[in-house]
Design a protein around this motif. Structure first.
Motif, PDB file in Angstrom:
ATOM      1  N   HIS A 263      47.474  86.611  42.688  1.00 50.22           N
ATOM      2  CA  HIS A 263      48.569  87.629  42.123  1.00 50.22           C
ATOM      3  C   HIS A 263      47.729  88.844  41.367  1.00 50.22           C
ATOM      4  N   SER A 264      46.312  89.104  41.590  1.00 49.15           N
ATOM      5  CA  SER A 264      45.221  90.133  40.869  1.00 49.15           C
ATOM      6  C   SER A 264      45.481  91.097  41.555  1.00 49.15           C
ATOM      7  N   LYS A 265      45.673  91.791  40.609  1.00 47.80           N
ATOM      8  CA  LYS A 265      45.209  93.697  41.925  1.00 47.80           C
ATOM      9  C   LYS A 265      44.081  94.058  41.105  1.00 47.80           C
ATOM     10  N   ILE A 266      43.332  93.557  39.791  1.00 47.16           N
ATOM     11  CA  ILE A 266      41.802  93.562  39.753  1.00 47.16           C
ATOM     12  C   ILE A 266      41.186  92.400  40.377  1.00 47.16           C
ATOM     13  N   PRO A 267      39.865  93.345  40.803  1.00 43.14           N
ATOM     14  CA  PRO A 267      39.114  92.155  41.902  1.00 43.14           C
ATOM     15  C   PRO A 267      38.646  91.264  42.066  1.00 43.14           C
ATOM     16  N   VAL A 268      38.878  89.989  42.528  1.00 50.19           N
ATOM     17  CA  VAL A 268      38.493  88.491  41.675  1.00 50.19           C
ATOM     18  C   VAL A 268      37.092  88.332  42.687  1.00 50.19           C
ATOM     19  N   ILE A 269      36.679  87.164  41.783  1.00 45.55           N
ATOM     20  CA  ILE A 269      35.634  86.944  42.346  1.00 45.55           C
ATOM     21  C   ILE A 269      34.563  85.265  42.231  1.00 45.55           C
ATOM     22  N   THR A 270      35.452  84.197  42.695  1.00 49.69           N
ATOM     23  CA  THR A 270      35.085  83.114  42.728  1.00 49.69           C
ATOM     24  C   THR A 270      33.707  81.571  43.092  1.00 49.69           C
ATOM     25  N   PHE A 271      33.189  81.515  42.294  1.00 54.02           N
ATOM     26  CA  PHE A 271      32.418  80.730  41.886  1.00 54.02           C
ATOM     27  C   PHE A 271      31.978  78.627  42.233  1.00 54.02           C
ATOM     28  N   LYS A 272      31.739  78.587  43.108  1.00 50.95           N
ATOM     29  CA  LYS A 272      32.113  77.245  43.363  1.00 50.95           C
ATOM     30  C   LYS A 272      31.713  76.272  42.084  1.00 50.95           C
ATOM     31  N   ILE A 273      32.570  75.265  41.738  1.00 51.83           N
ATOM     32  CA  ILE A 273      31.043  74.312  40.825  1.00 51.83           C
ATOM     33  C   ILE A 273      31.060  73.678  41.740  1.00 51.83           C
TER      34      ILE A 273
END
Length: 273
Positions: A263-273
């Motif tokens: 849903h974000s218009k800002i770029p998103v980065i995810t880091f795996k736990i």
């Protein structure tokens, strides 16, 4: 940041991701692997080997032809680009490419999804977030000269997130970007008093050996709070930990990280736990 994968299906969203990856690659002297996954149907796999080979060969040649046009872009000039074609649209093949080439980051485009489509199907970006072993950056809209200066990292600051937090700190340092830490406080069962919130944050930062400051931001939901806080500081990127839950656990518990990605218009980065 020396090696980046960009999964593509030759769509506009793919090109948006490729353009963003190119901006990052120029700043960090990175190599880009452009990955296309063929969709060989289950029905095809019941044919004889000769039919399978002919069809796969046709699709590979078609992909190579599309690559020639797709990669002929001015913003890719001077960059080291390696096109890769894999046979099936399964996400463990991406991890195989990651391990083989020692890739640091995946950058991909996404339309995002809503409603029932999100619950039952999800987006390719969401699936990549769930399956990837390395950070995944998702970009929705084209950004001219993508330059990351302000990164938000949002989590609940429980101990399980320490490794993801360290990855976010390292990522921001590599880009010489400012890192803004935030915990979203919401009404209901998960509400924290100010003293409880600071106590949790203090323990987390002590165990993570960090002296960074954490903002406490109040909102009606975690996802909404992340978006509102990020917009308030003009963030270029939102960073989050994700469990990468799969199957029924994912269906019933969901993942805030994947919701934000969708849903974000800002770029998103995810880091795996």
């Amino acid at each position: 940041m020396k090696k980046i994968i960009v999964p593509v299906d030759f769509s506009k969203q793919s090109e948006i991701a490729l353009k963003a990856a190119a901006s990052l690659a120029k700043k960090k002297d990175s190599e880009i692997y452009v990955l296309h996954m063929l969709e060989l149907s289950a029905a095809l796999m019941t044919y004889n080997e000769h039919a399978q080979y002919e069809h796969a060969t046709f699709l590979i040649k078609l992909a190579e032809k599309k690559f020639a046009s797709f990669l002929n872009r001015p913003y890719l000039k001077g960059l080291k680009i390696t096109p890769i074609v894999k046979h099936h649209k399964v996400y463990n093949e991406v991890n195989e490419v990651v391990e083989k080439h020692n890739v640091d980051l995946i950058v991909m485009g996404s339309h995002g999804t809503d409603g029932l489509k999100e619950i039952f199907v999800g987006s390719n970006a969401e699936k990549m977030v769930r399956h990837s072993k390395i950070p995944v950056m998702v970009i929705k809209d084209e950004i001219e000269d993508f330059d990351i200066k302000r990164v938000v990292f949002a989590c609940d600051f429980k101990e399980e997130n320490i490794e993801a937090f360290k990855k976010a700190v390292k990522f921001a340092d590599k880009l010489s970007a400012s890192l803004f830490l935030v915990i979203i406080n919401t009404p209901g069962d998960n509400f924290l008093s100010t003293s409880d919130a600071y106590s949790r944050i203090s323990k987390f930062l002590h165990k993570a050996s960090s002296g960074l400051k954490v903002e406490i931001y109040n909102d009606y939901s975690v996802e909404r709070g992340i978006h509102n806080f990020s917009n308030s500081i003009n963030a270029d990127l939102i960073g989050m930990p994700t469990h990468g839950r799969k199957g029924l656990t994912h269906f019933f518990m969901g993942s805030i990280g994947e919701d934000v990605v969708n849903h974000s218009k800002i770029p998103v980065i995810t880091f795996k736990i």
